[in-house]
Design a protein around this motif. Structure first.
Motif, short mmCIF file in Angstrom:
data_model
loop_
_atom_site.label_atom_id
_atom_site.label_comp_id
_atom_site.label_asym_id
_atom_site.label_seq_id
_atom_site.Cartn_x
_atom_site.Cartn_y
_atom_site.Cartn_z
N PRO A 14 46.16 46.97 40.80
CA PRO A 14 45.17 46.00 41.27
C PRO A 14 43.78 46.63 41.34
O PRO A 14 43.62 47.77 41.78
CB PRO A 14 45.69 45.63 42.65
CG PRO A 14 47.16 45.86 42.58
CD PRO A 14 47.34 47.06 41.69
N GLY A 15 42.80 45.87 40.89
CA GLY A 15 41.43 46.38 40.84
C GLY A 15 41.08 47.05 39.53
O GLY A 15 39.91 47.36 39.28
N GLY A 16 42.08 47.26 38.69
CA GLY A 16 41.84 47.93 37.43
C GLY A 16 41.34 47.00 36.34
O GLY A 16 41.10 45.81 36.58
N SER A 17 41.18 47.56 35.16
CA SER A 17 40.64 46.81 34.02
C SER A 17 41.53 46.98 32.80
O SER A 17 42.24 47.98 32.66
CB SER A 17 39.24 47.33 33.67
OG SER A 17 38.34 47.14 34.73
N ARG A 68 35.11 37.70 36.45
CA ARG A 68 35.93 38.91 36.28
C ARG A 68 36.27 39.19 34.82
O ARG A 68 36.42 40.34 34.43
CB ARG A 68 37.23 38.78 37.08
CG ARG A 68 37.05 38.59 38.57
CD ARG A 68 38.39 38.64 39.30
NE ARG A 68 39.30 37.58 38.85
CZ ARG A 68 40.56 37.80 38.43
NH1 ARG A 68 41.03 39.03 38.40
NH2 ARG A 68 41.32 36.79 38.06
N ASN A 85 38.40 42.59 34.29
CA ASN A 85 38.06 43.53 35.35
C ASN A 85 38.57 43.00 36.69
O ASN A 85 38.86 41.81 36.83
CB ASN A 85 36.54 43.71 35.42
CG ASN A 85 35.98 44.31 34.14
OD1 ASN A 85 36.62 45.13 33.47
ND2 ASN A 85 34.77 43.90 33.78
N TYR A 86 38.65 43.90 37.66
CA TYR A 86 39.08 43.52 39.02
C TYR A 86 40.39 42.73 38.97
O TYR A 86 40.50 41.66 39.56
CB TYR A 86 37.98 42.71 39.71
CG TYR A 86 36.64 43.39 39.71
CD1 TYR A 86 35.60 42.94 38.90
CD2 TYR A 86 36.42 44.52 40.50
CE1 TYR A 86 34.37 43.58 38.90
CE2 TYR A 86 35.20 45.16 40.48
CZ TYR A 86 34.18 44.68 39.69
OH TYR A 86 32.97 45.32 39.66
N LEU A 87 41.33 43.27 38.25
CA LEU A 87 42.60 42.57 38.06
C LEU A 87 43.36 42.44 39.36
O LEU A 87 43.32 43.33 40.23
CB LEU A 87 43.43 43.30 37.01
CG LEU A 87 42.97 43.02 35.58
CD1 LEU A 87 43.51 44.08 34.63
CD2 LEU A 87 43.40 41.64 35.12
N ARG A 88 44.07 41.32 39.47
CA ARG A 88 44.85 40.99 40.66
C ARG A 88 46.31 40.81 40.27
O ARG A 88 46.61 40.48 39.11
CB ARG A 88 44.34 39.67 41.25
CG ARG A 88 42.86 39.63 41.56
CD ARG A 88 42.40 38.21 41.80
NE ARG A 88 40.98 38.11 42.10
CZ ARG A 88 40.28 36.98 42.05
NH1 ARG A 88 40.89 35.85 41.74
NH2 ARG A 88 38.99 36.98 42.35
N ASP A 91 47.21 37.88 38.17
CA ASP A 91 46.84 37.87 36.76
C ASP A 91 48.01 38.29 35.88
O ASP A 91 47.92 38.22 34.64
CB ASP A 91 45.66 38.82 36.49
CG ASP A 91 44.38 38.37 37.16
OD1 ASP A 91 43.67 39.23 37.71
OD2 ASP A 91 44.10 37.15 37.15
N SER A 121 50.95 47.63 41.96
CA SER A 121 50.79 49.00 42.46
C SER A 121 52.15 49.70 42.50
O SER A 121 52.24 50.87 42.87
CB SER A 121 50.15 48.99 43.84
OG SER A 121 50.87 48.15 44.72
#
Length: 121
Positions: A14-17, A68, A85-88, A91, A121
């Motif tokens: 999470p938060g990655g791209s 995003r 970006n800012y993957l959740r 997604d 994660s």
């Protein structure tokens, strides 16, 4: 023979791209097609994520993707991209590339096989 081949899917925190790519071949006048990214979770309907129109390059995004994700295309190379970006975790899905065109004679839709994006994660 028309072919769309997606790549770039992966497991990301999470938060990655991630940047997805779609290589198109066999599509005449690729630049005139609207190119779209969809995603689908098993058991759910395919969801439109982003569109970049042919000729005008006008872009539009789902509410979830806005701010995003960035869609882009390279008509010389017949490529479509999706920078995420800012993957959740929400997604997480299989992402599909679509080439779409409507004219006075017919509607054309071509699909790739998809690439899996997993946000965890």
């Amino acid at each position: 023979q028309v072919q769309l081949v997606e790549s770039g899917g992966d497991l990301v925190q999470p938060g990655g791209s991630l940047k997805l790519s779609c290589a198109a071949s066999g599509i005449p006048q690729f630049s005139t097609f609207d190119m779209r990214w969809f995603r689908q979770i098993p058991g759910k309907q395919r969801e439109l994520v982003a569109v970049i129109q042919g000729n005008t390059y006008k872009k539009s995004y789902s509410q979830s993707a806005k701010g995003r994700f960035t869609i882009s295309r390279d008509d010389v190379a017949s490529m479509l991209y999706l920078q995420m970006n800012y993957l959740r975790p929400e997604d997480t899905a299989k992402y599909y590339c679509n080439a779409h065109q409507v004219d006075s004679h017919k509607t054309s839709d071509y699909w790739g096989q998809g690439t899996q994006v997993t946000v965890s994660s």
